[in-house]
Design an enzyme around this catalytic site. Structure first.
Site, PDB file in Angstrom:
ATOM      1  CG  HIS A 164     -37.753   2.824 -44.716  1.00  0.00           C
ATOM      2  ND1 HIS A 164     -39.546   2.521 -45.672  1.00  0.00           N
ATOM      3  CD2 HIS A 164     -37.371   4.008 -44.884  1.00  0.00           C
ATOM      4  CE1 HIS A 164     -39.526   3.619 -46.202  1.00  0.00           C
ATOM      5  NE2 HIS A 164     -38.454   4.380 -45.722  1.00  0.00           N
ATOM      6  CG  ASP A 252     -36.605   9.714 -42.020  1.00  0.00           C
ATOM      7  OD1 ASP A 252     -36.859  10.181 -43.196  1.00  0.00           O
ATOM      8  OD2 ASP A 252     -36.753   8.273 -41.464  1.00  0.00           O
TER       9      ASP A 252
END
Lengths: 459, 459
Positions: A164, A252
């Site tokens: 995600h 990330d």
């Protein structure tokens, strides 16, 4: 008309993950009649999740059945879809290894557990070749990039990695004052290493608005913003990576960046925020782990309380994860654009076809059709994506064909390694750690197996 | 029947190189009637070489004529072959830059002069496109790997890099007690990064003899052998690289190895020999530079002495360099196997076609036909060749499209860089050094030219 599927969930003892799976499949009416086999090596963590699933479905009146097993084969046999979130040894193992690694001079650890996780993934995919060769494998556990690439190369299984992290563009939009629902974005690359190529607001190019925000408002934001541990999208490190790479890092991507953001807690604080030093500092990661423990306790407590109404505690709303939209698209041709991790096959220019890239794709009964991205800027390719791919190639090679020399090459390449002697010693000691037995044994066997030249055993 | 060719030598002020060229062309009877234009930016170094060439040809009765020029265009116009040995700024410039770089914490320097040399090569090749588009460019000056790859990509010129490093297999043979003339060997990869795939003695596999020598005699060799500066083929570093990579490193390959061989003079001594610390330590390199100075003095003195018989001082024997065998093969179809640096085009599996590799090739009137090598071991590819290629890609990118962010990426990747701040400061200071003006100016122009996003200038 709904289609019944058989879904195997590997690593289903992960409570937060399984709660999401249960919610999403119970809410996906098109999958009514489906069956979920929850599998984990740890029955104590697994059993509450079976009870959770059964009660949640009953409360909602959803036509979904569950069973559980500690035998992987049972979860895979005749599966249509396999969802893999397993992590070798779980958090305790990783934290134990990290603590030891830090004593050896590698602050916040050395990524050898990636190798162990990839080997689990390969083992699952190989079992699938035998037991459910036509099933789709949806890979949720990390490392998605290396693991999906390894499975694509080594097996014939259809693999799609799902994460995600790309939703980070929404956080970016919100921070700079745009309604995330009116923004469209494309961020591509490798999982956890994706870069914003397009960013539109109500049809117009919104990339210049990022530059404006940086010039005019970022300093104030950093002064005033109190970040949560997961809150790294707009950290100083992200803006610096944008300066370095020419495209904005999404999700990330920001957490990793380069070695120079991670040399000490002090450095992490400077780049990721004064309070926590970001997601991956000892502080941020500690908050994350404690939160996870609380959440698991909360789930287990609810399950133990036979009077509790689970749908009141865990509201029946879709998680927003892409797993079930993907399954629904593949099964029912409910066409949907998702951010997937699939073999490149020409989507990004200059990346080999057998490397798994993260790109947007149209998902439907035809399968997963990645959008063609084309050439990315040379600076991004040469200073970011190719080095990241090289690192992945080493990790994959070490996972598929354990070789002490490859491990040594990885250690030597680590910026924290100060001398050859340190590298050799650290490699030797690492291979003697619990959990590494199988890898070490394969190294010895492959060297002893002949065909190898040179002056003998390394580590 | 001999063929007259016009040969342009760029960087002909390099006395030792030009003496070799003069000897080889005067001895190559098939090239009788040829003309050599010696070109250098420094007329004081050039003029003695013109006199040397003219006198040497006269003494030998060779039908070769010479002229000299400081204008590169004159050397290229209508040339059939161009031999380029030019180095940006020469040794003085490199040593000046090295001394400064060492003060910044980069022991033995930072390879920015590679960028300057590649830019000279590109400029020569671009001039050739205009002035002698059908000529062959034989690249002798370093960096051969990056330079030839850049010229192949950026121009339409036929480029072949030539180096004598692969002869290191003869030194290897001699050391382990084999007659080098009865040995055949194949060492492939990139220039200065070549690895022994085959080694036969009188038709039998001699690779096991290397392992035997290492096991039984290497320690004694290292104890007793007094190495010259150029004498690195059998250094401890070479054997360690063999252990690390699985194939034996040949020639200059050994000198570079990894950062860990070069952290200090003490470390260099351990890996390359107690006395000198190898070719590239301050001691070894000093010996090399002094020897070069002496040799140049010797040549200039001989030329100045109008009574000296040059053919007595510099014996008329072929140098063993491959330049003229190559020219002879291309012009007269005198088929010969040479070790060349040419675009890969499938010779080594997994290396892109537009990367210049070092491989054996059949040279003839048909051109240069590299031998197909095929797949190299995964360990060598992933732990050695791909990292080396990535490093080359950065250097090439920085040379072709100077970008301060790419320079910063290179500095950050350097194992000697300890922090981000150090990298930025070093990058800024480096760009302010004499010789870097043009590169720095191009960086500024390209950023100012628009199309660039992000928070402005970097270094």
């Amino acid at each position: 008309m709904p289609s019944r599927v058989k879904l195997g969930v590997i690593g289903a003892g992960s409570a937060t993950f399984s709660v999401g799976v249960v919610k999403d499949i119970c809410l996906q009416e098109s999958l009514a009649g489906s069956h979920v086999t929850l599998m984990d090596v740890n029955p104590d963590r697994l059993e509450p999740m079976l009870r959770f699933g059964e009660r949640y479905a009953r409360e909602l009146g959803a036509d979904v059945t569950f069973d559980m097993t500690t035998e992987r084969e049972e979860a895979l046999r005749e599966a249509d879809f396999v969802l893999n979130t397993a992590q070798y040894g779980g958090h305790d193992f990783v934290e134990g290894l990290r603590a030891w690694t830090e004593e050896q001079g590698y602050y916040r650890g050395f990524r050898i557990n990636d190798v162990l996780n990839i080997r689990v993934m390969l083992s699952v995919a190989r079992d699938m070749e035998r037991l459910c060769p036509d099933a789709w494998l949806i890979q949720a556990g990390n490392p998605v990039f290396e693991g999906c690439t390894a499975m694509t190369r080594e097996t014939g299984i259809k693999v799609c990695g799902i994460c995600h992290g790309h939703h980070g563009y929404r956080e970016l939009a919100e921070t700079i004052g745009l309604d995330p629902d009116r923004v469209t974005a494309q961020a591509v690359g490798f999982n956890h290493c994706i870069w914003l190529t397009h960013f539109e607001y109500e049809g117009g190019d919104a990339l210049p608005l990022i530059d404006e925000w940086i010039a005019e408002k970022s300093e104030q934001y950093w002064r005033e913003h109190r970040s949560e541990y997961w809150d790294n999208q707009m950290a100083k490190a992200a803006i610096e990576l944008y300066r370095l790479a020419g495209l904005f890092p999404i999700g990330d991507t920001t957490r990793r960046g380069g070695w120079w953001f991670h040399t000490s807690l002090e450095t992490k604080k400077r780049w990721y925020g004064e309070e926590l030093g970001g997601f991956d500092s000892e502080i941020g990661w500690g908050v994350y782990l404690r939160g996870l423990d609380e959440e698991v306790g909360h789930i287990h407590a609810a399950v133990s309380d036979s009077k509790a109404k689970l749908t009141e505690i865990f509201r029946p709303e879709p998680t927003g994860e892409q797993h079930f939209p993907l399954i629904d698209a593949l099964v029912h041709d409910n066409r949907v654009e998702l951010q997937v991790n699939v073999p490149n096959r020409g989507a990004i220019e200059g990346i080999p076809d057998d490397v798994v890239v993260e790109v947007p794709a149209m998902c439907s009964a035809r399968g997963i059709q990645p959008y063609h991205v084309g050439a990315l800027p040379e600076l991004l390719m040469v200073s970011v994506l190719r080095p990241r791919l090289l690192e992945a190639e080493r990790t994959i090679s070490l996972s598929v064909h354990p070789d002490s020399r490859m491990l040594l090459a990885m250690i030597l390449d680590d910026h924290r390694t100060k001398s050859y002697e340190q590298a050799v010693q650290f490699g030797r000691d690492l291979l003697a750690r619990p959990g590494l037995e199988e890898v070490a044994e394969e190294m010895r066997r492959s060297r002893a197996g002949g065909g190898e030249r040179g002056p003998g055993e390394f580590l």
